[in-house]
Design a protein around this motif. Structure first.
Motif, PDB file in Angstrom:
ATOM      1  N   ALA A  77       0.837  -1.208   0.000  1.00 35.28           N
ATOM      2  CA  ALA A  77       0.000   0.000   0.000  1.00 35.28           C
ATOM      3  C   ALA A  77       0.870   1.255   0.000  1.00 35.28           C
ATOM      4  CB  ALA A  77      -0.909   0.000   1.230  1.00 35.28           C
ATOM      5  N   ALA A  78       1.983   1.213   0.731  1.00 40.76           N
ATOM      6  CA  ALA A  78       2.874   2.387   0.805  1.00 40.76           C
ATOM      7  C   ALA A  78       3.497   2.659  -0.559  1.00 40.76           C
ATOM      8  CB  ALA A  78       3.955   2.153   1.852  1.00 40.76           C
ATOM      9  N   ALA A  79       3.880   1.584  -1.255  1.00 38.84           N
ATOM     10  CA  ALA A  79       4.484   1.750  -2.583  1.00 38.84           C
ATOM     11  C   ALA A  79       3.479   2.424  -3.514  1.00 38.84           C
ATOM     12  CB  ALA A  79       4.898   0.394  -3.140  1.00 38.84           C
ATOM     13  N   ARG A  84       6.172   9.204  -5.624  1.00 37.09           N
ATOM     14  CA  ARG A  84       7.290   8.773  -6.477  1.00 37.09           C
ATOM     15  C   ARG A  84       7.831   7.465  -5.921  1.00 37.09           C
ATOM     16  NH1 ARG A  84       9.225  14.839  -6.563  1.00 37.09           N
ATOM     17  NH2 ARG A  84       9.719  14.475  -4.380  1.00 37.09           N
ATOM     18  N   ARG A  85       8.444   6.664  -6.786  1.00 41.03           N
ATOM     19  CA  ARG A  85       8.975   5.366  -6.385  1.00 41.03           C
ATOM     20  C   ARG A  85      10.405   5.196  -6.894  1.00 41.03           C
ATOM     21  NH1 ARG A  85       3.647   5.041  -6.326  1.00 41.03           N
ATOM     22  NH2 ARG A  85       3.648   5.999  -8.375  1.00 41.03           N
ATOM     23  N   SER A  86      11.293   4.644  -6.035  1.00 47.37           N
ATOM     24  CA  SER A  86      12.655   4.334  -6.485  1.00 47.37           C
ATOM     25  C   SER A  86      12.584   3.167  -7.469  1.00 47.37           C
ATOM     26  CB  SER A  86      13.521   3.934  -5.284  1.00 47.37           C
ATOM     27  OG  SER A  86      13.092   2.661  -4.812  1.00 47.37           O
ATOM     28  N   THR A  87      13.702   2.901  -8.146  1.00 45.02           N
ATOM     29  CA  THR A  87      13.746   1.779  -9.102  1.00 45.02           C
ATOM     30  C   THR A  87      13.410   0.473  -8.396  1.00 45.02           C
ATOM     31  OG1 THR A  87      15.515   2.977 -10.173  1.00 45.02           O
ATOM     32  CG2 THR A  87      15.205   0.699 -10.860  1.00 45.02           C
ATOM     33  N   ASP A  88      13.990   0.253  -7.206  1.00 44.63           N
ATOM     34  CA  ASP A  88      13.709  -1.005  -6.485  1.00 44.63           C
ATOM     35  C   ASP A  88      12.219  -1.147  -6.178  1.00 44.63           C
ATOM     36  OD1 ASP A  88      16.189  -2.048  -6.572  1.00 44.63           O
ATOM     37  OD2 ASP A  88      16.678  -1.738  -4.440  1.00 44.63           O
ATOM     38  N   VAL A  89      11.582  -0.050  -5.800  1.00 47.09           N
ATOM     39  CA  VAL A  89      10.144  -0.117  -5.490  1.00 47.09           C
ATOM     40  C   VAL A  89       9.341  -0.402  -6.761  1.00 47.09           C
ATOM     41  CG1 VAL A  89       8.157   1.175  -4.600  1.00 47.09           C
ATOM     42  CG2 VAL A  89      10.367   1.328  -3.440  1.00 47.09           C
ATOM     43  N   GLU A  90       9.746   0.201  -7.875  1.00 45.89           N
ATOM     44  CA  GLU A  90       9.057  -0.085  -9.149  1.00 45.89           C
ATOM     45  C   GLU A  90       9.147  -1.580  -9.457  1.00 45.89           C
ATOM     46  OE1 GLU A  90       7.214   1.774 -10.858  1.00 45.89           O
ATOM     47  OE2 GLU A  90       7.782   3.864 -10.556  1.00 45.89           O
ATOM     48  N   VAL A  91      10.336  -2.168  -9.226  1.00 43.81           N
ATOM     49  CA  VAL A  91      10.556  -3.584  -9.557  1.00 43.81           C
ATOM     50  C   VAL A  91       9.828  -4.497  -8.562  1.00 43.81           C
ATOM     51  CG1 VAL A  91      12.325  -5.393  -9.679  1.00 43.81           C
ATOM     52  CG2 VAL A  91      12.766  -3.158 -10.694  1.00 43.81           C
ATOM     53  N   HIS A 109      10.892   4.117  -1.063  1.00 44.72           N
ATOM     54  CA  HIS A 109      12.156   3.412  -1.301  1.00 44.72           C
ATOM     55  C   HIS A 109      12.048   2.002  -0.727  1.00 44.72           C
ATOM     56  CE1 HIS A 109      14.514   7.112  -2.253  1.00 44.72           C
ATOM     57  NE2 HIS A 109      13.608   7.682  -1.459  1.00 44.72           N
ATOM     58  N   ASN A 110      12.964   1.143  -1.156  1.00 45.24           N
ATOM     59  CA  ASN A 110      13.076  -0.169  -0.511  1.00 45.24           C
ATOM     60  C   ASN A 110      14.542  -0.417  -0.205  1.00 45.24           C
ATOM     61  OD1 ASN A 110      13.145  -2.949   0.179  1.00 45.24           O
ATOM     62  ND2 ASN A 110      11.107  -3.135  -0.721  1.00 45.24           N
ATOM     63  N   THR A 111      14.896  -0.428   1.072  1.00 46.05           N
ATOM     64  CA  THR A 111      16.304  -0.543   1.479  1.00 46.05           C
ATOM     65  C   THR A 111      16.665  -1.966   1.901  1.00 46.05           C
ATOM     66  OG1 THR A 111      15.835   0.089   3.780  1.00 46.05           O
ATOM     67  CG2 THR A 111      16.337   1.875   2.252  1.00 46.05           C
ATOM     68  N   ASP A 112      15.729  -2.930   1.748  1.00 49.82           N
ATOM     69  CA  ASP A 112      16.015  -4.300   2.207  1.00 49.82           C
ATOM     70  C   ASP A 112      17.170  -4.938   1.425  1.00 49.82           C
ATOM     71  OD1 ASP A 112      14.308  -4.601   4.349  1.00 49.82           O
ATOM     72  OD2 ASP A 112      12.646  -5.378   3.170  1.00 49.82           O
ATOM     73  N   GLY A 113      17.177  -4.755   0.108  1.00 47.55           N
ATOM     74  CA  GLY A 113      18.226  -5.379  -0.707  1.00 47.55           C
ATOM     75  C   GLY A 113      19.599  -4.804  -0.381  1.00 47.55           C
ATOM     76  N   ALA A 114      19.670  -3.478  -0.300  1.00 43.74           N
ATOM     77  CA  ALA A 114      20.952  -2.836   0.044  1.00 43.74           C
ATOM     78  C   ALA A 114      21.366  -3.253   1.452  1.00 43.74           C
ATOM     79  CB  ALA A 114      20.809  -1.326  -0.036  1.00 43.74           C
ATOM     80  N   GLY A 115      20.379  -3.365   2.360  1.00 41.63           N
ATOM     81  CA  GLY A 115      20.684  -3.787   3.735  1.00 41.63           C
ATOM     82  C   GLY A 115      21.264  -5.190   3.769  1.00 41.63           C
ATOM     83  N   PHE A 116      20.712  -6.065   2.935  1.00 45.01           N
ATOM     84  CA  PHE A 116      21.216  -7.447   2.875  1.00 45.01           C
ATOM     85  C   PHE A 116      22.676  -7.457   2.416  1.00 45.01           C
ATOM     86  CE2 PHE A 116      22.000 -11.251   0.266  1.00 45.01           C
ATOM     87  CZ  PHE A 116      21.805 -12.245   1.220  1.00 45.01           C
ATOM     88  N   LEU A 117      22.961  -6.751   1.317  1.00 43.08           N
ATOM     89  CA  LEU A 117      24.330  -6.763   0.755  1.00 43.08           C
ATOM     90  C   LEU A 117      25.315  -6.078   1.703  1.00 43.08           C
ATOM     91  CD1 LEU A 117      23.562  -5.869  -2.972  1.00 43.08           C
ATOM     92  CD2 LEU A 117      24.044  -8.137  -2.038  1.00 43.08           C
ATOM     93  N   ASP A 118      24.925  -4.911   2.236  1.00 49.94           N
ATOM     94  CA  ASP A 118      25.824  -4.187   3.152  1.00 49.94           C
ATOM     95  C   ASP A 118      26.050  -4.991   4.428  1.00 49.94           C
ATOM     96  OD1 ASP A 118      25.862  -2.175   1.296  1.00 49.94           O
ATOM     97  OD2 ASP A 118      24.557  -0.817   2.405  1.00 49.94           O
ATOM     98  N   GLY A 119      25.003  -5.715   4.859  1.00 49.82           N
ATOM     99  CA  GLY A 119      25.123  -6.552   6.061  1.00 49.82           C
ATOM    100  C   GLY A 119      26.135  -7.670   5.861  1.00 49.82           C
ATOM    101  N   LEU A 120      26.170  -8.257   4.669  1.00 46.81           N
ATOM    102  CA  LEU A 120      27.143  -9.334   4.385  1.00 46.81           C
ATOM    103  C   LEU A 120      28.572  -8.813   4.460  1.00 46.81           C
ATOM    104  CD1 LEU A 120      25.962 -11.460   1.332  1.00 46.81           C
ATOM    105  CD2 LEU A 120      25.648 -11.834   3.745  1.00 46.81           C
ATOM    106  N   VAL A 121      28.761  -7.626   3.891  1.00 45.09           N
ATOM    107  CA  VAL A 121      30.108  -7.034   3.898  1.00 45.09           C
ATOM    108  C   VAL A 121      30.513  -6.729   5.338  1.00 45.09           C
ATOM    109  CG1 VAL A 121      31.490  -5.046   3.168  1.00 45.09           C
ATOM    110  CG2 VAL A 121      29.824  -6.056   1.591  1.00 45.09           C
ATOM    111  N   ALA A 122      29.585  -6.083   6.075  1.00 40.85           N
ATOM    112  CA  ALA A 122      29.926  -5.651   7.440  1.00 40.85           C
ATOM    113  C   ALA A 122      30.137  -6.842   8.373  1.00 40.85           C
ATOM    114  CB  ALA A 122      28.818  -4.747   7.982  1.00 40.85           C
ATOM    115  N   ALA A 123      29.290  -7.876   8.241  1.00 38.30           N
ATOM    116  CA  ALA A 123      29.348  -8.984   9.205  1.00 38.30           C
ATOM    117  C   ALA A 123      30.458  -9.976   8.883  1.00 38.30           C
ATOM    118  CB  ALA A 123      27.998  -9.715   9.242  1.00 38.30           C
ATOM    119  N   ALA A 124      30.747 -10.168   7.588  1.00 38.25           N
ATOM    120  CA  ALA A 124      31.693 -11.232   7.242  1.00 38.25           C
ATOM    121  C   ALA A 124      32.633 -10.871   6.106  1.00 38.25           C
ATOM    122  CB  ALA A 124      30.894 -12.489   6.878  1.00 38.25           C
TER     123      ALA A 124
END
Ligand code: NAP
Length: 279
Positions: A77-79, A84-91, A109-124
């Protein structure tokens, strides 16, 4: 953490909408970030009933709420309700963050994907580039992970899901890198992600028997309650490198903080605040 001054007449208000939200760690993360950045901002949990997501987005504009995190059941519903929608939200068709811009319009916006990738770098110190990934699940979180992995250069993305139809729809997000698979593919992939709620809270079940995992696997469970699920414990016992859902939670929140404030997120202070609360 240093005690914060009480809100004033000019305190900037942000928050999270969802149902339920009482259990959310986001107020701890974001208020720690505001305090560490010396910003007169505050973040509150706002329970919004199913079906009222679009009204909450309109209320954001009326009340001048500068930023909202969005959790289930309002991500779709928020999307839709945003201007306006970011590219990730459009997809993805789903938003986890809203920004009230200076022109009075709301961007999703949707920051889940970036959070996943950044989390991998930061954690391991790990990246998905050039590596094969199996995603268990095809819901909102899985879809964000699939899009992020495809964009970050994964070599192959295998989607394993309970319902085939939803699984097939998620595979399409990976373009030619994606295929629908089964648990039988686990020994052949390098990275395994549990993006289902299986094993969450007091649920003792596991996505699949961790005996299928080995020391060459990087295993990520998006669950962080419990901190280490039974499945992740099993993966650790098999010698796999394991990461829980907290790094993703932390970094998707950090990305939201940056969208709202234009500043880098103080992720060390944010993590410290959560650990103090749960240890
Ligand atoms: P969702 O949209 O409801 O999707 C749930 C997915 O799990 C669907 O693919 C569903 O399969 C599958 N599933 C549910 N129960 C299952 C079961 N008993 N056996 C097999 N598959 C099952 O949920 P979501 O928002 O993607 O969230 C999924 C998980 O990720 C949750 O644990 C959530 O807390 C976590 N999460 C973590 C973060 C983080 O920052 N760490 C962020 C977002 C979400 P069907 O398609 O067949 O129904």
């Amino acid at each position: 953490m240093t005690p914060r001054p009480a809100p004033t007449g000019v305190t900037v208000v942000t928050g999270v909408i969802g149902d339920p939200v009482y259990h959310s760690l986001s107020p701890i993360l974001h208020n720690a970030a505001f305090a560490a950045s010396d910003l007169d901002w505050t973040y509150v949990a706002l329970p919004v009933a199913v079906g009222s997501g679009a009204e909450a987005v309109e209320a954001m504009r009326t009340l001048g709420i500068r930023g909202l995190s969005v959790t289930m059941p309002h991500k779709y519903a928020a999307a839709e309700a945003a201007d306006r929608r970011s590219t990730d939200v459009e997809v993805l068709g789903a938003a986890n963050c809203l920004v009230l811009d200076h022109d009075g319009l709301i961007t999703a916006h949707n920051t889940d994907g970036a959070g996943f990738l950044d989390g991998l770098v930061a954690a391991a110190g790990q990246s998905v580039a050039g590596r094969s990934v199996l995603v268990f699940g095809a819901g909102g979180a899985a879809r964000a992970v699939i899009v992020a992995c495809a964009r970050a250069g994964a070599s192959e993305i295998v989607v394993v899901n309970r319902s085939e139809e939803r699984g097939r729809a998620a595979v399409l997000l990976a373009g030619e890198l994606g295929r629908l698979g089964s648990i039988a593919a686990v020994p052949d992939v390098e990275i395994v992600v549990n993006a289902t709620p299986v094993g969450m809270g007091t649920d003792p079940s596991v996505p699949f028997d961790p005996v299928l995992l080995n020391p060459s696997h990087l295993v990520i469970d998006l669950i962080y309650d419990p901190w280490e699920s039974g499945w992740l414990m099993g993966a650790r016992e098999q010698g796999a490198t394991v990461i829980n859902g907290f790094p993703m939670l932390l970094h998707q929140a950090g990305a939201q903080f940056s969208l709202w404030t234009g500043r880098d997120a103080p992720t060390d202070e944010m993590e410290r605040a959560v650990r103090q609360r749960i240890d």
